[in-house]
Design a protein around this motif. Structure first.
Motif, PDB file in Angstrom:
ATOM      1  N   GLY A 168      -8.887 -19.943  -8.072  1.00 49.57           N
ATOM      2  CA  GLY A 168      -9.880 -19.369  -7.173  1.00 49.57           C
ATOM      3  C   GLY A 168      -9.027 -18.385  -6.422  1.00 49.57           C
ATOM      4  N   SER A 169      -7.733 -17.644  -6.455  1.00 48.77           N
ATOM      5  CA  SER A 169      -7.319 -16.935  -5.512  1.00 48.77           C
ATOM      6  C   SER A 169      -7.951 -15.519  -5.875  1.00 48.77           C
ATOM      7  CB  SER A 169      -5.615 -17.059  -5.604  1.00 48.77           C
ATOM      8  OG  SER A 169      -5.207 -16.652  -6.991  1.00 48.77           O
ATOM      9  N   GLN A 170      -7.860 -14.734  -4.973  1.00 50.86           N
ATOM     10  CA  GLN A 170      -8.670 -13.273  -5.327  1.00 50.86           C
ATOM     11  C   GLN A 170      -7.581 -12.342  -4.668  1.00 50.86           C
ATOM     12  OE1 GLN A 170     -12.344 -13.437  -3.381  1.00 50.86           O
ATOM     13  NE2 GLN A 170     -13.339 -14.692  -5.119  1.00 50.86           N
ATOM     14  N   LYS A 171      -7.798 -11.248  -5.359  1.00 57.53           N
ATOM     15  CA  LYS A 171      -6.936 -10.089  -4.952  1.00 57.53           C
ATOM     16  C   LYS A 171      -7.905  -9.399  -3.654  1.00 57.53           C
ATOM     17  CE  LYS A 171      -5.615  -8.951  -9.544  1.00 57.53           C
ATOM     18  NZ  LYS A 171      -5.763  -8.067 -10.882  1.00 57.53           N
ATOM     19  N   ASP A 172      -7.047  -8.476  -2.977  1.00 56.92           N
ATOM     20  CA  ASP A 172      -7.814  -7.827  -1.989  1.00 56.92           C
ATOM     21  C   ASP A 172      -8.317  -6.371  -2.447  1.00 56.92           C
ATOM     22  OD1 ASP A 172      -5.565  -6.236  -2.052  1.00 56.92           O
ATOM     23  OD2 ASP A 172      -4.739  -6.606   0.076  1.00 56.92           O
ATOM     24  N   LYS A 173      -8.696  -5.717  -2.049  1.00 56.35           N
ATOM     25  CA  LYS A 173      -9.281  -4.240  -2.354  1.00 56.35           C
ATOM     26  C   LYS A 173      -8.149  -3.325  -2.706  1.00 56.35           C
ATOM     27  CE  LYS A 173     -13.597  -4.650  -1.723  1.00 56.35           C
ATOM     28  NZ  LYS A 173     -14.635  -4.649  -2.565  1.00 56.35           N
ATOM     29  N   CYS A 174      -7.128  -3.814  -2.472  1.00 49.81           N
ATOM     30  CA  CYS A 174      -5.802  -2.887  -2.738  1.00 49.81           C
ATOM     31  C   CYS A 174      -4.886  -3.784  -4.014  1.00 49.81           C
ATOM     32  CB  CYS A 174      -4.655  -2.775  -1.818  1.00 49.81           C
ATOM     33  SG  CYS A 174      -5.464  -1.328  -0.632  1.00 49.81           S
ATOM     34  N   LEU A 175      -5.835  -4.719  -4.327  1.00 54.73           N
ATOM     35  CA  LEU A 175      -4.969  -5.328  -5.777  1.00 54.73           C
ATOM     36  C   LEU A 175      -3.976  -6.316  -5.475  1.00 54.73           C
ATOM     37  CD1 LEU A 175      -6.018  -2.824  -8.766  1.00 54.73           C
ATOM     38  CD2 LEU A 175      -7.676  -4.487  -7.331  1.00 54.73           C
ATOM     39  N   ARG A 176      -3.872  -6.700  -4.128  1.00 51.46           N
ATOM     40  CA  ARG A 176      -2.661  -7.360  -3.897  1.00 51.46           C
ATOM     41  C   ARG A 176      -2.930  -8.936  -3.841  1.00 51.46           C
ATOM     42  NH1 ARG A 176      -1.220  -5.502   2.128  1.00 51.46           N
ATOM     43  NH2 ARG A 176      -3.318  -5.831   2.118  1.00 51.46           N
ATOM     44  N   CYS A 177      -2.074  -9.761  -4.591  1.00 51.68           N
ATOM     45  CA  CYS A 177      -2.154 -11.169  -4.455  1.00 51.68           C
ATOM     46  C   CYS A 177      -1.910 -11.486  -2.950  1.00 51.68           C
ATOM     47  CB  CYS A 177      -1.156 -11.856  -5.442  1.00 51.68           C
ATOM     48  SG  CYS A 177      -1.569 -11.652  -7.064  1.00 51.68           S
ATOM     49  N   LEU A 178      -2.256 -13.014  -2.587  1.00 49.15           N
ATOM     50  CA  LEU A 178      -1.943 -13.298  -1.238  1.00 49.15           C
ATOM     51  C   LEU A 178      -0.509 -13.335  -0.864  1.00 49.15           C
ATOM     52  CD1 LEU A 178      -4.432 -16.411  -1.051  1.00 49.15           C
ATOM     53  CD2 LEU A 178      -4.582 -14.216  -0.044  1.00 49.15           C
ATOM     54  N   TYR A 179       0.296 -13.855  -1.742  1.00 50.83           N
ATOM     55  CA  TYR A 179       1.862 -13.771  -1.593  1.00 50.83           C
ATOM     56  C   TYR A 179       2.549 -12.538  -1.664  1.00 50.83           C
ATOM     57  CZ  TYR A 179       2.715 -12.765  -6.510  1.00 50.83           C
ATOM     58  OH  TYR A 179       2.678 -11.988  -7.701  1.00 50.83           O
ATOM     59  N   ASP A 180       1.558 -11.510  -1.959  1.00 52.42           N
ATOM     60  CA  ASP A 180       2.486 -10.120  -2.026  1.00 52.42           C
ATOM     61  C   ASP A 180       2.095  -9.103  -0.820  1.00 52.42           C
ATOM     62  OD1 ASP A 180       4.121  -8.496  -3.427  1.00 52.42           O
ATOM     63  OD2 ASP A 180       2.571  -7.349  -4.488  1.00 52.42           O
ATOM     64  N   ILE A 181       1.182  -9.546   0.154  1.00 55.76           N
ATOM     65  CA  ILE A 181       0.964  -8.928   1.356  1.00 55.76           C
ATOM     66  C   ILE A 181       2.183  -8.836   2.272  1.00 55.76           C
ATOM     67  CG2 ILE A 181      -0.646  -8.724   3.268  1.00 55.76           C
ATOM     68  CD1 ILE A 181      -2.725 -10.161   1.446  1.00 55.76           C
ATOM     69  N   GLN A 182       2.409  -7.564   2.406  1.00 56.91           N
ATOM     70  CA  GLN A 182       3.338  -7.333   3.540  1.00 56.91           C
ATOM     71  C   GLN A 182       2.869  -6.938   5.047  1.00 56.91           C
ATOM     72  OE1 GLN A 182       6.854  -7.545   2.572  1.00 56.91           O
ATOM     73  NE2 GLN A 182       5.815  -8.121   0.434  1.00 56.91           N
ATOM     74  N   ASP A 183       3.559  -7.326   5.979  1.00 57.80           N
ATOM     75  CA  ASP A 183       3.105  -7.280   7.303  1.00 57.80           C
ATOM     76  C   ASP A 183       2.850  -5.933   7.717  1.00 57.80           C
ATOM     77  OD1 ASP A 183       2.729 -10.004   7.781  1.00 57.80           O
ATOM     78  OD2 ASP A 183       4.612 -10.120   8.623  1.00 57.80           O
ATOM     79  N   PHE A 184       3.663  -4.794   7.034  1.00 60.09           N
ATOM     80  CA  PHE A 184       3.865  -3.586   7.587  1.00 60.09           C
ATOM     81  C   PHE A 184       2.788  -2.542   6.797  1.00 60.09           C
ATOM     82  CE2 PHE A 184       7.091  -4.102   4.248  1.00 60.09           C
ATOM     83  CZ  PHE A 184       6.805  -3.114   3.373  1.00 60.09           C
ATOM     84  N   GLU A 185       2.117  -3.162   5.812  1.00 60.25           N
ATOM     85  CA  GLU A 185       1.244  -2.483   5.250  1.00 60.25           C
ATOM     86  C   GLU A 185      -0.226  -2.836   5.391  1.00 60.25           C
ATOM     87  OE1 GLU A 185       3.604  -1.207   0.840  1.00 60.25           O
ATOM     88  OE2 GLU A 185       2.608  -3.131   0.823  1.00 60.25           O
ATOM     89  N   ILE A 186      -1.022  -1.964   5.427  1.00 69.99           N
ATOM     90  CA  ILE A 186      -2.626  -2.313   5.285  1.00 69.99           C
ATOM     91  C   ILE A 186      -3.266  -1.664   4.334  1.00 69.99           C
ATOM     92  CG2 ILE A 186      -2.572  -2.569   7.893  1.00 69.99           C
ATOM     93  CD1 ILE A 186      -3.808   0.148   7.934  1.00 69.99           C
ATOM     94  N   CYS A 187      -4.411  -2.347   3.831  1.00 73.56           N
ATOM     95  CA  CYS A 187      -4.878  -1.795   2.821  1.00 73.56           C
ATOM     96  C   CYS A 187      -6.507  -0.903   3.615  1.00 73.56           C
ATOM     97  CB  CYS A 187      -5.912  -3.123   1.853  1.00 73.56           C
ATOM     98  SG  CYS A 187      -6.691  -2.421   0.397  1.00 73.56           S
ATOM     99  N   LYS A 188      -6.166   0.207   3.455  1.00 71.91           N
ATOM    100  CA  LYS A 188      -7.254   1.093   4.171  1.00 71.91           C
ATOM    101  C   LYS A 188      -8.515   1.490   3.292  1.00 71.91           C
ATOM    102  CE  LYS A 188      -7.573   4.957   7.179  1.00 71.91           C
ATOM    103  NZ  LYS A 188      -6.764   6.158   7.955  1.00 71.91           N
TER     104      LYS A 188
END
Length: 297
Positions: A168-188
């Protein structure tokens, strides 16, 4: 367990919510005291390569509604040594049992079709004849890979797994998995329109940059999309097409979807038309540094 001498598919209609098998009881919500407490999570169905653990509860009366079981992923780490295919293992377990009065050697049979994603067919040959059985498939078995759909079997339901191998996990609009999201990056998200005031004979164009993801393009009259030397004129009768290996999907309303990421710049061309003024609106997403967050043209 059903025994046949040929492939006979017996399908049952099940009302399923994703990752939950539902009962047909009614009249009480999920928090109703008519339900028992959730039990302990079961042992993981696999020691590695991704498995499923199950939690169950029961209805204390006949008037409950909601799931009796819920599932979650476990042991998603890749196995450190080669392991047998789960279907091979499940069919081999039948070798020690007498079926139709005989102890036979059983192997899985390849199947095709979406309806067979979570079916297990074991076959055996004896004296020139072939036996086939259709035992229940073990929960947590990968869906049949030859059907082009990845997932994990929960009964007859093929439940999709995300890019992090979690149910059930989903990618965000930048195709990142939940574990791969970095605090210093945003999906604009970028929303733009191409000038509709086209005069004369000169076309106008706009570009979506490399690494753009979750692209949505809507247009009026017609457009031409191009990546490097390949191009596609729309509207088209196609439901999908490819430009330099990138897949484009066309919705019923004519809008164009590209998951991405783009490995080359995508150019949108508008050309003068006697049918009216062409126009285009487009949306895409990019990973940007939170401290910089500059507009990317």
């Amino acid at each position: 367990m059903k025994i046949t001498t040929s492939l006979q598919a017996v399908r049952s209609c099940q009302l399923c919510f994703l990752f939950m098998l539902l009962t047909t009881a009614t009249f009480a919500d999920d928090s109703s005291p008519l339900w028992s407490e959730w039990g302990e999570w079961s042992e993981c169905s696999s020691s590695c390569n991704g498995g499923v653990t199950v939690q169950e509860r029961y209805c204390k009366t006949s008037n409950c509604t909601g799931p009796t079981k819920q599932y979650k992923s476990c042991n998603v780490e890749t196995c450190s040594v080669p392991v047998k295919d789960p279907r091979d293992e499940q069919c081999e377990k039948l070798n020690s049992k007498k079926i139709v009065g005989l102890k036979l050697q059983w192997t899985p049979k390849n199947t095709s079709g979406v309806e067979d994603l979570c079916e297990l067919f074991c076959v055996s040959t004896y004296n020139g004849g072939q036996f086939q059985i259709n035992p229940p498939i073990q929960i947590g078995t990968p869906c049949a890979q030859n059907n082009g759909q990845e997932g994990i079997c929960l009964g007859k339901l093929c439940a999709p797994v995300g890019c992090d191998d979690i149910l059930g996990s989903q990618k965000d609009k930048c195709l990142r998995c939940l574990y791969d999201i970095q605090d210093f990056e945003i999906c604009k998200q970028y929303n733009k329109s191409l000038d509709t005031n086209i005069t004369g004979s000169n076309p106008v164009s706009a570009s979506i940059p490399i690494n753009g993801t979750s692209v949505i393009i809507t247009y009026k009259i017609s457009i031409v999309l191009s990546i490097l030397s390949e191009q596609k004129t729309l509207p088209s009768n196609d439901n999908e097409f490819f430009l330099n290996g990138i897949k484009f999907q066309i919705n019923d309303d004519g809008s164009v979807l590209v998951e991405g990421p783009l490995i080359e710049v995508l150019t949108i061309h508008l050309e003068p038309s006697s049918a009216g003024k062409p126009s285009v609106d487009y949306e895409y997403h990019l990973l940007v540094d939170d401290e910089i967050d500059e507009e990317i043209e």
